[in-house]
Every structure is written in C-alpha cells, then in structure tokens.
Design a protein around this motif. Structure first.
Motif, short mmCIF file in Angstrom:
data_model
loop_
_atom_site.label_atom_id
_atom_site.label_comp_id
_atom_site.label_asym_id
_atom_site.label_seq_id
_atom_site.Cartn_x
_atom_site.Cartn_y
_atom_site.Cartn_z
N PHE A 194 -24.61 6.30 7.02
CA PHE A 194 -24.33 7.45 7.74
C PHE A 194 -25.28 7.41 9.05
O PHE A 194 -26.33 7.18 9.17
CB PHE A 194 -25.21 8.68 6.75
N CYS B 299 -13.56 7.05 7.93
CA CYS B 299 -14.84 6.86 6.69
C CYS B 299 -14.65 5.52 6.21
O CYS B 299 -15.34 5.15 5.22
CB CYS B 299 -14.71 8.01 5.72
N ARG C 132 -19.92 10.04 7.59
CA ARG C 132 -20.14 8.97 6.72
C ARG C 132 -18.80 7.67 7.03
O ARG C 132 -17.81 7.82 7.21
CB ARG C 132 -19.89 9.46 5.14
#
Length: 457
Positions: A169, A385, A313
C-alpha cells in the motif's frame, strides 16, 4: 434478495474489466460483470490516452482486444490510431472518452456479457482456498453472486483485500501514494495555438477522415512561463507545473494537470473530499487557462465525471514484479503479454511526473504469477492492483497494460471454468496458446503473427 450464478464473475468495469469480460464471454463462459458506476470504461471514458502500444524503439507489442477496440474506434471516428511522438514516449493512442464508452458497451453486449450497473461488492465468503460467493449491494438490496472463477478488476484490489489477501500500500514506510487527478474537457479551443504556446516538443499530429490538414492530438509541457500567476493565485501546488494534452478533434482538448496529494483511494471519505477539491480545482484551472493561455480564450470547460486514482493497493502475488524487471526489460516463461509504456510516477510530494524508460528492447513481460494471490485458487487479479513494486506499478498501472492483463484474466477464468478447474490450476502453456490464437503478442520467444509490426518514429 436475488441470486446470480455464472462461470466467470468480473468485478470492475474499467478498461481491465472490459477486456476481461469480452475475453471470457467469447471463450464461451457465462460472464457477469459488476460495475458500481452507471457506465463502463473507467478512466478511458475521461479522455485519457490508451498508453501504450508501442515501445520506445517503435515496435508495437500490444495487440488482441486492446487493438481491436482501437480499430473499432477508428471506424466510428473516435480514435486516430497509434501516432508517433518525440517526447517521453515514441507513440500515443488518443481516444474520445464518450466514443470509448459507447463502443465498449456495445462490444460487451455483442460478446454476451451481463453487466450489472450500480452494484458494489460488500462481502466475500471464502471456503479454504477459494471464493465461495460474493455479496452485492445494488438496486433492491443485497444479492448473492456465485462463480467458478472470479476476476478482480476493481483497480483497488477490493475483492482480494476482502478475502484476506495481503497487499502493498503506497510507497515506503509512510505509504505515500501518487496523487489523484481529474481531467478537464475543453471545447471551442484552438489546439494549434495551444500546442505552439505550451508544447515542449512538436505535437503528435494526425489526420482525421476527410480533413484537409492534420491536427495536434497529443503534446505536453509545463506552466513555467506563468509561474508568477500560478503562485500568486494558488492555481497549482507547485511551480513549473506539468500539463498533458490529448484529443482526436480539431477544437476540443483534454487537459491533465489537476492533483490532490495524499489521498487514500480506498477511503470513501478521503476520495469524496478529493472529488470536491478536484472539481473546484478544475474550475480554477479553467479560468486560468481562458485568461492567460492563448488558444483557450473562447473555450468552455467541463470537468470529468470521476477522479482518477493512480495508486492504492497492490496485491502480494505469487510473484511481485520488481524494479529490475522493468529497468532491464525482463522476459518470463509465464508471460501473458507485454508492457511498453515507461515508468510514469507522479511524485507523491509534488505530483510532478517522473518518467523512467523500460530497459532492454523497450518492453517487459507480465508474468501470470503476478496476477495470482497465493491464498486463493479461483481468483485472478488484473489491472493496476496487480502484484508490483511502487516503481514497477508506475508502468503496469497504465491502460494498455491493463487491457492486456484484462484479456489474459478473462481468458484464463473462462478456460478454467470450462475445464472444471481454477485459474491457479490452469496450465500456463494452454493459456498462452489460447492468447496467441487470439492475436495477443507474448514476446519473440513465442512468435505469433504480430512479431514484426513497427511504427515509424
């Protein structure tokens, strides 16, 4: 409560989900695509270029559904193809955002995908190493969706996170992420004057059908000559502000320059506040452009409907794409396609764009393992992601790589469902053979009918 059942569930209808949906349905899978917004296409509908199909050496490496979309957009007047550019990249692929939405909506319907708009996944039921069902909040309340295999194309890795998959993150201990932005759509402008006034290099030029002269379709620069105004009026968070322009029209242009720093794109309150600030910021920027930049004086501006989130993310997959993979242009045995756009990081502390070129032959492979979380066998993650470092993410997050990953994810999920297995249990060689059959270029080691296509740069 209604129940839905399918072979392949795709969560997210941005460019990744669009490609995944088309691929899965064409492969014979009963496919349901879940999209929270009332439209598909994600950031492509805001007017951003489909960066990038072509390496810095002029070789096209992105094909398949990604190229098919461009071909269909050209036919309807919403794209001009891959245009050479002598800036930070060797070619650009501008599209009209509204035409992109129209065309991809049509292509999904033509393929047989059931799109459920206005639906958000709010729960994941897990049984051992597989997702058993998803809970949707949509019109009428809560609904249950079951699927043999699931594609997480949410952008933020929402499904993976809800299912307990670990993720990276942001960057470093402070977990700072790239800023969020909102595109400005300007109409009734003189793009030639704008390009002459602000472009750092000669603009990318393209000719529309039946047009007498080519038009500027892409250029970038900065507002350095207006630094005093920028500072005194607080237009931007920094001096020498970067700005990027693209269009497929002679009198319209999309402007990419707004930014809000330190926004967690997975936090609904933070993202909502950023949306308010970006909308106001677009209005200020629009006034500034009309008052001070030649070519904008008769224009009017509409901000994009949604903010663009560059980073949130990244899952921890079975392989994490490393900085060196990008910087050396590495190739992998389990490749599902290639990335050719340079590392593009808008600095978390200033939002200024930093570009780092891909090494080797100008492209690196996306290994299928980077799309597979170790914790779940029937989930494949595609799009921004995917498992990648902060630097590698600067390249993989862009739209052409997302289209490539989407097609691979949808194809894999459909093949696995049809074969009674999971995406993790699918033989990569079988997936690669199908992708090659469908016109995807996997790299020189795999050949394929697109191995030698070049763009003059």
């Amino acid at each position: 409560m209604a129940d839905f059942n399918c072979d392949v569930a795709i969560i997210g209808g941005g460019v990744t989900g669009v490609a995944a949906g088309i691929a899965a349905a064409r492969a014979g899978a009963k496919t349901i695509l879940i999209e929270p917004r009332p439209f598909v296409g994600g950031n492509a509908t805001t007017g951003l270029c489909l960066h990038n199909y072509v390496t810095r050496y002029g070789r096209q490496v992105v094909f398949g559904i990604a190229q098919e979309i461009v071909d269909e957009l050209i036919a309807m007047g919403g794209a001009v193809g891959h245009i050479p550019y002598q800036g930070f990249t060797s070619a650009v692929t501008p599209v009209d955002g509204n035409y992109f939405r129209i065309k991809t909506t049509e292509m999904l319907a033509r393929a047989g995908v059931q799109v459920i708009y206005g639906a958000t996944v709010v729960g994941v039921a897990r049984e051992a190493e597989r997702i058993a069902s998803l809970t949707l909040a949509a019109k009428g309340g809560l609904h249950t969706l079951t699927a043999a295999n699931v594609v997480d194309a949410s952008g933020d890795g929402d499904i993976a996170a809800m299912a307990g998959v670990p993720f990276r993150f942001g960057d470093g201990p402070a977990k700072r992420m790239q800023p969020v932005s909102m595109i400005l759509h300007f109409h009734n402008v003189d793009t030639r004057r704008i390009a002459a006034e602000i472009g750092e290099v000669a603009p990318a030029m393209a000719r529309r059908p039946n047009a007498a002269e080519p038009i500027p379709v892409y250029f970038n620069g900065s507002f350095s000559k207006w630094n005093d105004i920028v500072v005194s009026e607080g237009i931007f968070p920094n001096r020498d502000r970067n700005v990027f322009f693209n269009t497929v029209w002679p009198d319209q242009v999309n402007v990419n320059t707004s930014a809000v720093l330190d926004v967690d794109g997975t936090d609904p309150v933070a993202l909502s506040r950023a949306t308010v600030e970006l909308t106001a910021q677009c209005a200020r920027i629009g006034d500034f452009l009309r008052q001070h930049v030649p070519g904008f004086e008769n224009g009017y501006m509409v901000p994009a409907a949604i903010p663009g989130v560059r980073e949130s993310r990244n899952i921890r997959g079975r392989y994490e794409i490393q900085d060196a993979d990008v910087l050396e242009g590495r190739k992998f045995d389990d490749t599902i396609g290639q990335v050719s756009f340079p590392v593009d990081i808008h600095a978390p502390d200033s939002s200024q764009a930093i570009f780092v070129q891909i090494g080797g032959d100008g492209a690196f492979d996306i290994p299928f393992r980077s799309m597979l979380p170790a914790e779940l066998d029937n989930l494949v993650v595609a799009g921004r992601c995917v498992s990648a470092t902060h630097v590698a993410h600067g390249a993989t997050r862009n739209m052409a790589p997302c289209l490539v990953m989407g097609e691979a994810a949808g194809t894999a999920a459909a093949m696995a469902s049809g074969g009674g297995t999971t995406v993790a249990g699918l033989a990569v060689a079988d997936l690669q053979a199908r992708l090659l059959e469908n016109g995807v270029f996997l790299g020189d080691a795999f050949g394929g009918r697109h191995a030698e296509r070049k763009i003059a740069v």
